[in-house]
Design a protein around this motif. Structure first.
Motif, PDB file in Angstrom:
ATOM      1  N   VAL A  39       0.814  -1.213   0.000  1.00 13.22           N
ATOM      2  CA  VAL A  39       0.000   0.000   0.000  1.00 13.22           C
ATOM      3  C   VAL A  39       0.854   1.272   0.000  1.00 13.22           C
ATOM      4  N   ARG A  40       2.126   1.162   0.314  1.00 12.47           N
ATOM      5  CA  ARG A  40       2.983   2.352   0.470  1.00 12.47           C
ATOM      6  C   ARG A  40       2.897   3.352  -0.688  1.00 12.47           C
ATOM      7  N   PRO A  41       2.966   2.929  -1.952  1.00 15.26           N
ATOM      8  CA  PRO A  41       2.901   3.922  -3.030  1.00 15.26           C
ATOM      9  C   PRO A  41       1.582   4.693  -3.080  1.00 15.26           C
ATOM     10  N   TRP A  42       0.531   4.130  -2.525  1.00 10.84           N
ATOM     11  CA  TRP A  42      -0.789   4.741  -2.579  1.00 10.84           C
ATOM     12  C   TRP A  42      -1.055   5.692  -1.405  1.00 10.84           C
ATOM     13  N   LEU A  43      -0.267   5.604  -0.351  1.00  4.14           N
ATOM     14  CA  LEU A  43      -0.561   6.347   0.870  1.00  4.14           C
ATOM     15  C   LEU A  43      -0.455   7.869   0.761  1.00  4.14           C
ATOM     16  N   CYS A  84      -3.305  12.839   1.348  1.00  8.94           N
ATOM     17  CA  CYS A  84      -3.528  14.231   0.912  1.00  8.94           C
ATOM     18  C   CYS A  84      -4.954  14.429   0.418  1.00  8.94           C
ATOM     19  N   GLY A  85      -5.462  13.447  -0.332  1.00 13.83           N
ATOM     20  CA  GLY A  85      -6.833  13.553  -0.834  1.00 13.83           C
ATOM     21  C   GLY A  85      -7.846  13.594   0.295  1.00 13.83           C
ATOM     22  N   ALA A  86      -7.707  12.698   1.266  1.00 15.66           N
ATOM     23  CA  ALA A  86      -8.651  12.651   2.390  1.00 15.66           C
ATOM     24  C   ALA A  86      -8.514  13.886   3.274  1.00 15.66           C
ATOM     25  N   ALA A  87      -7.275  14.320   3.509  1.00 16.17           N
ATOM     26  CA  ALA A  87      -7.050  15.482   4.376  1.00 16.17           C
ATOM     27  C   ALA A  87      -7.641  16.752   3.779  1.00 16.17           C
ATOM     28  N   ALA A  88      -7.770  16.798   2.466  1.00 10.70           N
ATOM     29  CA  ALA A  88      -8.295  17.988   1.798  1.00 10.70           C
ATOM     30  C   ALA A  88      -9.819  17.979   1.663  1.00 10.70           C
ATOM     31  N   LEU A  89     -10.471  16.903   2.036  1.00  8.31           N
ATOM     32  CA  LEU A  89     -11.924  16.802   1.898  1.00  8.31           C
ATOM     33  C   LEU A  89     -12.660  17.608   2.963  1.00  8.31           C
ATOM     34  N   PRO A  90     -13.902  18.007   2.694  1.00  9.77           N
ATOM     35  CA  PRO A  90     -14.660  18.808   3.658  1.00  9.77           C
ATOM     36  C   PRO A  90     -15.034  18.057   4.940  1.00  9.77           C
ATOM     37  N   HIS A  91     -14.808  16.747   4.985  1.00 12.81           N
ATOM     38  CA  HIS A  91     -15.093  15.976   6.192  1.00 12.81           C
ATOM     39  C   HIS A  91     -14.105  16.302   7.308  1.00 12.81           C
ATOM     40  N   ILE A  92     -13.000  16.925   6.949  1.00 14.84           N
ATOM     41  CA  ILE A  92     -11.953  17.279   7.904  1.00 14.84           C
ATOM     42  C   ILE A  92     -12.062  18.774   8.199  1.00 14.84           C
ATOM     43  N   ALA A 104       8.383  12.216   1.514  1.00 12.41           N
ATOM     44  CA  ALA A 104       7.313  11.212   1.499  1.00 12.41           C
ATOM     45  C   ALA A 104       6.377  11.429   0.321  1.00 12.41           C
ATOM     46  N   ALA A 105       6.111  12.689   0.005  1.00 13.99           N
ATOM     47  CA  ALA A 105       5.183  12.996  -1.078  1.00 13.99           C
ATOM     48  C   ALA A 105       5.773  12.731  -2.460  1.00 13.99           C
TER      49      ALA A 105
END
Length: 182
Positions: A125-129, A134-142, A158-159
């Motif tokens: 999963v490492r290449p996908w993390l 970043c995608g999840a952290a940028a969502l309005p749920h946060i 890391a990025a």
């Protein structure tokens, strides 16, 4: 020689885990209990109705981990994992699970997130993390203030990593009764 390398890896992973906040450590252990079906997370981790509800939701959301594990396994012939054609199939569930975990407010940085997900899904999963984080952290749920903290926690290295280790994690932290320690 291999035993020494394994011991060094375990110690390095233990040091990394020790560097996380107590809140992150607790959430990682709880999430591993839920995601790896190690223990009854309700009995072990729920301190009240709100946390029991969160754990119940986590069990439901974490059903996506089964699908992700099967998708991330390398193709036996090519030796490669999912490709561009699998982007939606992998990122959809990974983003959903990641968003849930980040929205809980207990993962404070990319390294704690990476530590957890390497154990939940394996080295593949490492290449996908970085993208999922970043995608999840940028969502309005946060919450916006949390969004900023989370996005600033991922290093440029890391990025933009040119490659990722495929060495499986060795240290899987578990719940420890204080009475057992004494």
């Amino acid at each position: 020689m291999a035993t020494t390398r394994t011991a060094q890896t375990i110690l390095t992973e233990m040091r990394e885990f020790a560097g996380f906040s107590p809140c992150e450590q607790r959430y990682i252990r709880r999430s591993l209990d839920v995601g790896l079906a190690r223990h009854d997370a309700f009995r072990r981790w729920a301190r009240g109705p709100a946390e029991a509800a969160s754990i119940r939701t986590q069990y439901v959301i974490y059903q996506d981990l089964k699908l992700l594990r099967s998708l991330l396994q390398s193709d036996g012939e090519s030796g490669e994992g999912p490709g561009l054609e699998d982007l939606e199939t992998v990122m959809g569930p990974l983003l959903r699970v990641t968003t849930f975990d980040l929205a809980q407010g207990r993962i404070e940085c990319f390294s704690a997130y990476r530590f957890l997900y390497e154990r939940l899904l394996g080295a593949e999963v490492r290449p996908w993390l970085p993208g999922a984080f970043c995608g999840a952290a940028a969502l309005p749920h946060i919450r916006p203030d949390r969004r900023k903290e989370l996005l600033q926690s991922i290093s440029e290295a890391a990025a933009t990593a040119p490659a990722w280790s495929m060495c499986a994690p060795r240290f899987f932290p578990e719940f420890v009764e204080m009475e057992e320690v004494a």
